[in-house]
Enzyme design. Structure first.
Site, PDB file in Angstrom:
ATOM      1  N   GLU A  80       0.828  -1.196   0.000  1.00  0.00           N
ATOM      2  CA  GLU A  80       0.000   0.000   0.000  1.00  0.00           C
ATOM      3  C   GLU A  80       0.873   1.261   0.000  1.00  0.00           C
ATOM      4  O   GLU A  80       1.815   1.385   0.769  1.00  0.00           O
ATOM      5  CB  GLU A  80      -0.928   0.013   1.217  1.00  0.00           C
ATOM      6  CG  GLU A  80      -1.929  -1.133   1.213  1.00  0.00           C
ATOM      7  CD  GLU A  80      -2.919  -1.090   0.047  1.00  0.00           C
ATOM      8  OE1 GLU A  80      -2.992  -0.066  -0.639  1.00  0.00           O
ATOM      9  OE2 GLU A  80      -3.615  -2.105  -0.150  1.00  0.00           O
ATOM     10  N   ARG A  90     -18.017  -0.649   4.127  1.00  0.00           N
ATOM     11  CA  ARG A  90     -18.926  -1.362   3.204  1.00  0.00           C
ATOM     12  C   ARG A  90     -19.785  -2.368   3.955  1.00  0.00           C
ATOM     13  O   ARG A  90     -20.942  -2.607   3.620  1.00  0.00           O
ATOM     14  CB  ARG A  90     -18.067  -2.078   2.141  1.00  0.00           C
ATOM     15  CG  ARG A  90     -18.826  -2.732   1.020  1.00  0.00           C
ATOM     16  CD  ARG A  90     -17.863  -3.431   0.048  1.00  0.00           C
ATOM     17  NE  ARG A  90     -17.038  -4.451   0.693  1.00  0.00           N
ATOM     18  CZ  ARG A  90     -17.436  -5.694   0.932  1.00  0.00           C
ATOM     19  NH1 ARG A  90     -18.627  -6.093   0.577  1.00  0.00           N
ATOM     20  NH2 ARG A  90     -16.623  -6.559   1.532  1.00  0.00           N
ATOM     21  N   CYS A 143      -8.581  -1.826   7.682  1.00  0.00           N
ATOM     22  CA  CYS A 143      -7.150  -1.857   7.323  1.00  0.00           C
ATOM     23  C   CYS A 143      -6.611  -0.441   7.105  1.00  0.00           C
ATOM     24  O   CYS A 143      -5.571  -0.058   7.642  1.00  0.00           O
ATOM     25  CB  CYS A 143      -6.915  -2.711   6.080  1.00  0.00           C
ATOM     26  SG  CYS A 143      -7.062  -4.471   6.416  1.00  0.00           S
ATOM     27  N   HIS A 167      -1.607  -5.632   1.781  1.00  0.00           N
ATOM     28  CA  HIS A 167      -2.818  -6.448   1.660  1.00  0.00           C
ATOM     29  C   HIS A 167      -2.481  -7.773   0.981  1.00  0.00           C
ATOM     30  O   HIS A 167      -1.666  -7.802   0.050  1.00  0.00           O
ATOM     31  CB  HIS A 167      -3.884  -5.711   0.848  1.00  0.00           C
ATOM     32  CG  HIS A 167      -4.864  -4.949   1.693  1.00  0.00           C
ATOM     33  ND1 HIS A 167      -5.019  -3.590   1.615  1.00  0.00           N
ATOM     34  CD2 HIS A 167      -5.755  -5.374   2.641  1.00  0.00           C
ATOM     35  CE1 HIS A 167      -5.971  -3.207   2.472  1.00  0.00           C
ATOM     36  NE2 HIS A 167      -6.424  -4.264   3.112  1.00  0.00           N
TER      37      HIS A 167
HETATM   38  N1  PCA Z   1      -9.090  -6.689   5.814  1.00  0.00           N
HETATM   39  C1  PCA Z   1     -10.015  -5.596   6.019  1.00  0.00           C
HETATM   40  C2  PCA Z   1     -10.020  -5.368   7.512  1.00  0.00           C
HETATM   41  C3  PCA Z   1      -9.416  -6.587   8.112  1.00  0.00           C
HETATM   42  C4  PCA Z   1      -8.783  -7.295   6.992  1.00  0.00           C
HETATM   43  O1  PCA Z   1      -8.059  -8.288   7.091  1.00  0.00           O
HETATM   44  C5  PCA Z   1      -9.659  -4.356   5.209  1.00  0.00           C
HETATM   45  O2  PCA Z   1      -9.061  -4.490   4.126  1.00  0.00           O
HETATM   46  O3  PCA Z   1      -9.963  -3.245   5.627  1.00  0.00           O
END
Ligand code: PCA
Length: 214
Positions: A80, A90, A143, A167
């Protein structure tokens, strides 16, 4: 020895596992040379997750902090680039809260950039045979909330701490009944290890083109 804090998340949105925590705990158990790793599992709850992260930073005193979360539907490991100052959920979080258009830090900057060498990490992952790319958005869910909280904490109180967020795709067992991309958790763990080692060794990022038109 580099002191590292890595975080993953508990399952959310009705799922039974979260590959971010599965992979992060594997990395910590593996004890890569030169890294003193503490792994913490965060709640998927707005506010609480930030407080848990803050407590972990205070307890560990890391040189490097890497947040990891699941981005279901993405086909690769994504580094990121930017955290933005907004919560817009969402789906409800694990406490049933669903903030819409709320600032994470009232009066805080609109955004913070990762201070990890995201391009060098992408290059190292690709060299290691792992699909990876730079992501221009960490979303507006928990996140991004944790990522923004981390970078705000760094900007305001801990300028020597380096931090960022990654991610990861679904684990294969999450998508056995649908056509969605996934990555084995062991490969995701290997990717996180590569990111930590690259971030530790790299102070100046590579000028690799990794932009996007959207
Ligand atoms: N993914 C979510 C929150 C927790 C996770 O593992 C996100 O991308 O915000």
């Amino acid at each position: 020895m580099t002191r590292v804090l890595i975080t993953g998340f508990e399952p959310f949105d009705g799922a039974e596992v979260n590959p971010s925590w599965e992979a992060v705990s594997l990395v910590a158990a593996d004890r890569p040379a030169g890294l003193e790793i503490t792994a913490v599992r965060l709640s998927c709850v707005f506010g609480t997750a930030r407080e848990e992260l803050r407590a972990a930073i205070e307890a560990v005193g890391p040189d490097l902090a890497l947040g990891v979360g699941q981005a279901g539907g993405r086909p690769d490991i994504t580094l990121e680039r930017v955290a933005i100052n907004v919560d817009d959920a969402r789906v409800p979080d694990n406490a049933g809260h669903r903030p819409v258009d709320q600032p994470i830090v009232v009066g805080g900057p609109a955004a913070y950039f990762s201070t990890l060498p995201i391009k060098a990490c992408v290059a190292a992952l690709r060299t290691a045979g792992v699909p990876a790319s730079v992501s221009q958005t960490a979303g507006t869910y928990v996140c991004n909330h944790v990522f923004y909280g981390l970078m705000h904490h760094i900007a305001t109180e801990l300028p020597t701490l380096r931090g960022g967020f990654v991610h990861v795709p679904f684990a294969p067992e999450q998508v056995v009944d649908r056509a969605a991309p996934s990555l084995p958790v062991a490969l995701t763990a290997a990717a996180i290890r590569t990111i930590l080692l690259t971030a530790t060794a790299t102070r100046t990022d590579l000028p690799l083109a990794a932009g996007a038109t959207h």
